[in-house]
Motif scaffolding. Sequence first.
Motif, mmCIF file in Angstrom:
data_model
loop_
_atom_site.group_PDB
_atom_site.id
_atom_site.type_symbol
_atom_site.label_atom_id
_atom_site.label_comp_id
_atom_site.label_asym_id
_atom_site.label_seq_id
_atom_site.Cartn_x
_atom_site.Cartn_y
_atom_site.Cartn_z
ATOM 1 N N UNK A 101 0.823 -1.211 0.000
ATOM 2 C CA UNK A 101 0.000 0.000 0.000
ATOM 3 C C UNK A 101 0.855 1.259 0.000
ATOM 4 N N UNK A 102 1.934 1.241 0.758
ATOM 5 C CA UNK A 102 2.833 2.392 0.773
ATOM 6 C C UNK A 102 3.493 2.616 -0.570
ATOM 7 N N UNK A 103 3.876 1.534 -1.232
ATOM 8 C CA UNK A 103 4.496 1.654 -2.552
ATOM 9 C C UNK A 103 3.465 2.109 -3.584
ATOM 10 N N UNK A 104 2.230 1.656 -3.429
ATOM 11 C CA UNK A 104 1.169 2.116 -4.328
ATOM 12 C C UNK A 104 0.967 3.622 -4.188
ATOM 13 N N UNK A 105 0.971 4.123 -2.949
ATOM 14 C CA UNK A 105 0.834 5.566 -2.742
ATOM 15 C C UNK A 105 1.989 6.325 -3.388
ATOM 16 N N UNK A 106 3.168 5.726 -3.335
ATOM 17 C CA UNK A 106 4.347 6.348 -3.944
ATOM 18 C C UNK A 106 4.145 6.523 -5.446
ATOM 19 N N UNK A 107 3.623 5.497 -6.097
ATOM 20 C CA UNK A 107 3.367 5.556 -7.545
ATOM 21 C C UNK A 107 2.277 6.585 -7.847
ATOM 22 N N UNK A 108 1.183 6.526 -7.099
ATOM 23 C CA UNK A 108 0.069 7.445 -7.341
ATOM 24 C C UNK A 108 0.475 8.894 -7.118
ATOM 25 N N UNK A 109 1.333 9.124 -6.125
ATOM 26 C CA UNK A 109 1.803 10.487 -5.857
ATOM 27 C C UNK A 109 2.617 11.025 -7.030
ATOM 28 N N UNK A 110 3.426 10.169 -7.637
ATOM 29 C CA UNK A 110 4.222 10.603 -8.790
ATOM 30 C C UNK A 110 3.312 11.038 -9.936
ATOM 31 N N UNK A 111 2.266 10.271 -10.195
ATOM 32 C CA UNK A 111 1.309 10.652 -11.232
ATOM 33 C C UNK A 111 0.657 11.995 -10.889
#
Length: 493
Positions: free
Chosen positions: A375-385
């Motif tokens: 979940x933390x890594x998913x947030x990292x990806x979504x934040x970049x977008x």
Amino acid sequence: MADSKPLFSPDGDPMAAEALLRDVFGIVMDEVIRKGTSASEKVCEWKEPEELKRLLDLELRSEGEAAERILARCREVIHYSVKTCHPHFFNQLFSGLDPHSLAGRIVTESLNTSQYTYEIAPVFVLMEEEVLKKLRSLVGWSSGDGVFCPGGSISNMYAVNLARYQRYPDCKQRGLRALPPLALFASKECHYSIKKGAAFLGLGTDSVRVVKTDERGKMIPEDLERQISLAEAEGIVPFLVSATSGTTVLGAFDPLEAIADVCQRHGLWLHVDAAWGGSVLLSQTHRHLLDGIQRADSVAWNPHKLLTAGLQCSALLLRDTSNLLRRCHGSQASYLFQQDKFYDVALDTGDKVVQCGRRVDCLKLWLMWKAQGGQGLERRVDQAFALAWYLVEELKKREGFELIMEPEFVNVCFWFVPPSLRGKQESPDYSERLAKVAPVLKERMVKEGSMMIGYQPHGTRGNFFRMVVANPALTRADMDFLLNELERLGQDL
């Protein structure tokens, strides 16, 4: 008689060695981790090559140096190196610093083992398989194989070699004599490692058939079909298609479902170079960009890029369950891979790769994943977008910024049009003059140390900037800084 004094340090004093390492770790903490990630510090301290050679005193001499001088040298190396963890380093597809990944790298380097047998790397053999299993599950496979490679280019090269071996296993022994003329297919936006790999493997760069792309840089499946038919008509045997998920410049995602249909019709190996875009699979919001990837035969994925796992962390994932990696690359060296060991020799994974010694690349990703969770890594990806989209909207509001195209990934490509060229688009030398802007601004920002951002020509387009939003520490303030700094640097142009 041999001296029994430990040789952990030049003078055989373990306490001195420990003190040295503590001091070095202190320097790293101060100069790299604290200062290197601070927006108030420089990204780089530019020096011309001859001056830098003199400042570093690179010559290796017969006499050793005192610990104080060694520590000073460590500070010098850091001072004159580019801080890729800096929030204003936008130059490559990797940036930032994850503390858990760095902890994993420190442990990895300290243990200094090779990932080829269970007997000397028991923890990492098991860990690598678990990490690869997780990555395969995100691709959509419940089984398969894989290995960490020294970079995405090698992952791509392995895929070509495996596809060739699967079709023509005699080539392992007989070489090119066992092969008819072969063709592989990749778009004109593919990574240059595809052609390099074809040359290295003896296929030659002419074996790479370049497939057309649309205006967004995506492979056109109809042209792929046409290129395959052309090759067959010439008596050449097609054997592999390399699609790209996240092209280097534009950040384009090839239409994998349609490409997989073509591969299925012609019986071709489908490789997906997702070195850049593979981490999007972690995002429920954006993973549709890779729809169809589960139909691939192999996938290259670099977690050291968008996930910030640290260089290098490059996985080659395979759908194959027939031990193809070992059959293709193995040579059964009897001094490493004895078959009468006291444990399951299937755990000795070293024969899956062309290398002998192989560094451990799984711990940094495993430790980071343990800390962040999926979940933390998913947030990292979504934040970049989200930050990429913010940058696009802010860029549109400002005079002098011209977007190349609306991005679908975190590559934001644009021109900075300086005051002297605004409103001059109809001028016959406009494009030529605009192409000179990015190199001038790049020189200025690097020499000031304020930031680093890449530029390139592309097709018929002259030089433009490619902004990469990847560092998880970035904020909207960093996006604003980028635009403000380009305006400042280019106000007199």
